[in-house]
Design a protein around this motif. Sequence first.
Motif, PDB file in Angstrom:
ATOM      1  N   UNK A 147       2.904  -2.738  -1.622  1.00 19.55           N
ATOM      2  CA  UNK A 147       2.485  -2.583  -3.015  1.00 19.55           C
ATOM      3  C   UNK A 147       0.989  -2.332  -3.128  1.00 19.55           C
ATOM      4  N   UNK A 148       0.411  -1.745  -2.082  1.00 18.58           N
ATOM      5  CA  UNK A 148      -1.001  -1.363  -2.081  1.00 18.58           C
ATOM      6  C   UNK A 148      -1.074   0.122  -1.720  1.00 18.58           C
ATOM      7  N   UNK A 149      -1.865   0.895  -2.457  1.00 10.26           N
ATOM      8  CA  UNK A 149      -1.873   2.343  -2.266  1.00 10.26           C
ATOM      9  C   UNK A 149      -2.286   2.747  -0.853  1.00 10.26           C
ATOM     10  N   UNK A 150      -3.324   2.100  -0.312  1.00  8.10           N
ATOM     11  CA  UNK A 150      -3.782   2.485   1.032  1.00  8.10           C
ATOM     12  C   UNK A 150      -2.790   2.039   2.098  1.00  8.10           C
ATOM     13  N   UNK A 151      -2.184   0.873   1.883  1.00  7.37           N
ATOM     14  CA  UNK A 151      -1.148   0.409   2.816  1.00  7.37           C
ATOM     15  C   UNK A 151       0.065   1.343   2.767  1.00  7.37           C
ATOM     16  N   UNK A 152       0.384   1.823   1.564  1.00 10.42           N
ATOM     17  CA  UNK A 152       1.469   2.801   1.405  1.00 10.42           C
ATOM     18  C   UNK A 152       1.165   4.054   2.220  1.00 10.42           C
ATOM     19  N   UNK A 153      -0.073   4.516   2.156  1.00 11.75           N
ATOM     20  CA  UNK A 153      -0.440   5.718   2.905  1.00 11.75           C
ATOM     21  C   UNK A 153      -0.307   5.490   4.415  1.00 11.75           C
ATOM     22  N   UNK A 154      -0.753   4.329   4.885  1.00 13.35           N
ATOM     23  CA  UNK A 154      -0.663   4.036   6.323  1.00 13.35           C
ATOM     24  C   UNK A 154       0.800   3.988   6.776  1.00 13.35           C
TER      25      UNK A 154
END
Length: 524
Positions: A147-154
Amino acid sequence: MIDISESVMQVLLAFIVVGPLIGAAAALLPAPPGLKGKSPDQAVLRHGVTVTGAVLIAAIVLTLGFDHDHPSKMQATTDISWIPALDVRIHLGIDGISLPLLVLTALLTFLCALYSYFKMPAGPSPKAFVALVLVLESGTLATFAVLDLLLFFLAFEMVLIPMYFLIARWGGEQRQAAAWKFILYTLLGSVVMLLGLLLIGIKAGTFDMVALATDNHPALTTSVQVIAVLAIGIGLAVKTPMWPLHSWLPDAHTAAPTVGSVLLAGVLLKMGTYGFVRILLPITPDGMSTFAPYLAAFAVVGIIYGSLACLALAKQGAKGDLKRLIAYSSVGHMGFVLLGIASMTPTGVNGALFANIAHGLITGLLFFLVGALKDRTGTTDLDTLAQQTGAALYGKAPRLGGLLAFAAVASLGLPGLAGFWGEMLALFGAFDPADDLNRPAFLTFMTIAAFGTLLTAAYMLVVVRRVCMGAVTQEGPKLADVQSYEFAAWTPLVVLTVIAGLWPKALLGLTDPAVQQLFAGGTR
């Protein structure tokens, strides 16, 4: 349903995401002497079945412990600070939108591991194969849980390398070119997507997807949203894949091993459409309204284009490849998913989410069946399979022929099977789109998409006629019917396709409250 504490739910979700990574590292270690069995290769393949099976059990327990009375609420949430300087957090959670995709991923990966235990694709070390499949599973599960945008990208990027190697090292003809095409398309799309994610996070002052979806952020003006939707949408559209960014998909599917094709169609394509629903619809509604007609237009072109390509491949004398045909059919099916999302209505988005799950079950089964056909005949070329009197699968291998016909009619959207509901709801969404969208344009899109369902029926029935029907000749090669391990790997997909078709409430009851909340929270 069973009563499970929130802390246990948190542990289960963390295990589902991280467990496959630990299993991948363990797969590369030497097997203990007592576990080697007949050979170290058999031991590592058994390890893959064990780890994916444990993750599937955890996903089922998580589903049983999920509060089905409140599927719109984020559950099993973990929120830990990871990179304080950027305010990036390890934020996990599930709701009615992500839970079905999480279970689908765990199920398909387990079935692929089980299938590979008995039918390992030719190639290098099984150790590397199992490790790559587990890393792929971890990245996909994380995509649906973070539920975090940068974690989603990773997490979104984490799946690229394992899929590249599965195609390049264990694939068939033209595998190197197909793998390079896959990685280049998806990486280029991802670079643009990262810029859009950073724009949202920097402007709003947070990368938290829940806060972005529920709070009003004045800095996210319409112009900022339009730029963000364009950038993020390109990256998501490549992965979906949306016409005309689809051309990597047929090559990747044709070259990939059976297990790679099942995971690519059943799981990886869902990551793109999930991003549209989880990020763009609630966080950038004004930007989505601007691009929705264009998204719908590309979606219906993809539906017609995919169907016409399949008809061309199915034609006698076209030397069409059956795996390539199913890949092009995915372009059409994912077009319905995008059309439902573009309608920006709860009905359309519910249809898109339902069609996602149905496509994973049915196309996963189709690729399993085509892989089995190739193992028996040495080819997936339709003209070779359908020489003179036809492949005559009904006569040579009746169970295999029956399953192929079942998967084909499920794929064309026969009422009573899973493929019907998602496409119908997507069409309903286009019939009555969001108030600020051009209804006459969407009625046109709906009409074109409905015509696409007829084309889908046409090419699927041609395939069934050419592959399954025909007289069995005495001198023709004998084909083994469905083996016990194939029966074990395919039965869950058949059963779930029937259950979802006859009892759509099981899935819609999860997704609808979450979708309603998504639209309510995302309204500015």
